[in-house]
Design an enzyme around this catalytic site. Structure first.
Site, mmCIF file in Angstrom:
data_model
loop_
_atom_site.group_PDB
_atom_site.id
_atom_site.type_symbol
_atom_site.label_atom_id
_atom_site.label_comp_id
_atom_site.label_asym_id
_atom_site.label_seq_id
_atom_site.Cartn_x
_atom_site.Cartn_y
_atom_site.Cartn_z
ATOM 1 N N ASP A 50 0.877 -1.142 -0.190
ATOM 2 C CA ASP A 50 -0.005 0.051 0.094
ATOM 3 C C ASP A 50 0.789 1.174 0.022
ATOM 4 O O ASP A 50 1.444 1.565 1.020
ATOM 5 C CB ASP A 50 -1.018 0.090 1.341
ATOM 6 C CG ASP A 50 -2.036 1.134 1.263
ATOM 7 O OD1 ASP A 50 -2.063 1.723 0.130
ATOM 8 O OD2 ASP A 50 -2.467 1.369 2.188
ATOM 9 N N ASP A 96 -1.598 4.840 -5.963
ATOM 10 C CA ASP A 96 -1.944 4.235 -4.826
ATOM 11 C C ASP A 96 -2.032 2.738 -5.105
ATOM 12 O O ASP A 96 -3.059 2.046 -5.508
ATOM 13 C CB ASP A 96 -3.312 4.544 -4.183
ATOM 14 C CG ASP A 96 -3.632 3.878 -2.949
ATOM 15 O OD1 ASP A 96 -2.740 3.386 -2.382
ATOM 16 O OD2 ASP A 96 -4.837 4.094 -2.715
#
Length: 439
Positions: free
Chosen positions: A68, A268
């Site tokens: 992440d 992301d």
């Protein structure tokens, strides 16, 4: 989806006996210029995420962590004891004997931008992290040993801070088992990437190469950054704090503008799909639907994989059955462009339909932010270079590691030669079948 992480400071009762004693000193880190590489497993569909395998603790145990770049905090499900732990591949982490104290700068970073207050200097650092997809973790910051393998095969053992999560919620859309936690690779001081740089283990560079076939690799440091062919765009330090922002872009479908300009773009890897803000999504969707007229594919409601799917006269077996019907989507920045070919925004569902992997971000609270997720990263190396404050990308075969030394590609075919790969990579770190065999 892990973008736009919100962390709250909360005073929780000490959930087990206070940590006592000191942890032994970490193994001295290696050369600051070296790189660490980690195997990656997963896919966009049907799994919905890619995870790296990390070895944590003493003796080290393996854990699967969702990659992440949209958040800072790394955390593991933790038997502290568990208030609520979700089904996962491994048993919850057993915490060692070192807490991060409330006055530690790492604790302050975790609670940014909230006001950070401590009742006493030795108080533990509690956290609550909330993700945009309604996932969350509550826990306390601890420290333990991470065993990280350099590309030359040597191992650095570093003491790093991370979250010991004893109360987790997962999105309703996900199916168990889940990962053991999250590997936060964002820009904050609590990020594993920042901590490794402070310890002199690697430079503050992280890259991922996610294969559309499943799998890939993740690296820390700059040794696996290609020497040529990378499109670089400056990181924006003004658009969105603590996230990998590329500034603003104009949105095109094929050669036609959607007339959507000034769109703030964030990369992301914690987001499975790509999200455009409401107005941009509607403009793109309208153009796409007009473009599909007369192409013998039809909107279908029989598939719940994603909101928008098309079916043909017979089920599609792969993206290559349908990609020639769709135009590329292009984000144009001031000095570069990021192109999403059909395979970077479509999936083939289990029903054999082609589904649109770009969603309306306004429906999940992203407002005007546009998030580029894993579906659009497939078969590209994406590089977040915090040393030079730039983000880069280039097409790549993510099913195999790149060659560090392009000069060893004597046959000129653009593929690494087996002899050169045997030398720097040895056992290939267990990521893929060996490139070479013993003579």
């Amino acid at each position: 989806m892990n973008f736009i992480t919100t962390l709250f400071f909360c005073v929780l009762p000490l959930f087990y006996a206070p940590f006592q004693g000191c942890y032994s000193a970490a193994t001295p880190p290696g050369d600051h210029t070296s790189s660490v590489v980690l195997p990656v497993t997963g896919n966009v569909y049907p799994t919905g995420y890619y995870h790296a395998t990390l070895s944590i603790g003493n003796p080290p145990k393996s854990y699967f962590l969702d990659i992440d770049t949209g958040s800072d905090l790394t955390w593991l499900q933790c038997d502290a004891p568990c208030t609520k732990c979700t089904p996962a591949p491994h048993k919850p982490y057993k915490p060692n004997k070192e807490l991060v104290e409330c006055m530690d700068p790492l604790c302050e970073s975790v609670h940014w931008p909230e006001t950070h207050q401590c009742q006493s200097p030795k108080e533990q650092c509690d956290y609550t992290v909330q993700y945009a997809d309604d996932g969350s973790s509550i826990g306390v910051l601890v420290k333990d040993s991470f065993s990280l393998q350099y590309i030359n095969g040597t191992v650095a053992k570093s003491i790093l801070a991370f979250g010991c999560g004893y109360n987790q919620e997962v999105p309703a859309s996900m199916n168990p088992p889940y990962t053991d936690g999250i590997l936060g690779l964002g820009l904050g001081k609590a990020s594993i990437l920042h901590q490794l740089r402070e310890l002199g283990v690697t430079r503050s560079v992280v890259g991922h190469c996610l294969s559309a076939k499943g799998g890939g690799y993740l690296f820390f440091g700059d040794q696996l950054v290609p020497s040529s062919g990378v499109v670089w765009t400056p990181m924006s330090t003004t658009e969105i704090e603590k996230h990998y922002s590329l500034g603003t872009a104009e949105l095109f479908l094929g050669g036609k503008t959607t007339r959507m300009k000034g769109l703030p773009i964030v990369f992301d890897s914690g987001s499975t799909y790509t999200y455009f803000s409401g107005e941009a999504y509607k403009a793109l969707y309208s153009m796409l639907m007009n473009d599909m007229k007369g192409k013998k594919v039809y909107i279908t409601n029989e598939d719940k994989s994603l909101p928008v799917c098309w079916k043909g006269s017979k089920p599609f077996k792969s993206i290559y059955d349908v990609k020639n019907l769709f135009e590329p989507i292009i984000l144009k920045f001031k000095k570069s462009k990021f192109q999403l070919n059909p395979e970077s925004y479509l999936i083939i569902s289990k029903n054999g339909n082609a589904c649109f992997g770009i969603l309306n971000g306004s429906e999940v609270g992203l407002e005007n932010i546009n998030v580029i997720g894993d579906i659009s990263f497939q078969d590209k190396i994406i590089i977040y270079d915090n040393e030079k404050q730039q983000i880069g990308w280039t097409p790549a075969n993510c099913n195999r590691l790149p060659n560090m030394d392009d000069d060893d590609d004597d046959d000129g075919d653009g593929e690494p030669d087996s002899a050169s790969l045997c030398k720097p990579y040895g056992s290939n770190l267990g990521i893929l079948p060996p490139y070479c065999t013993a003579n």
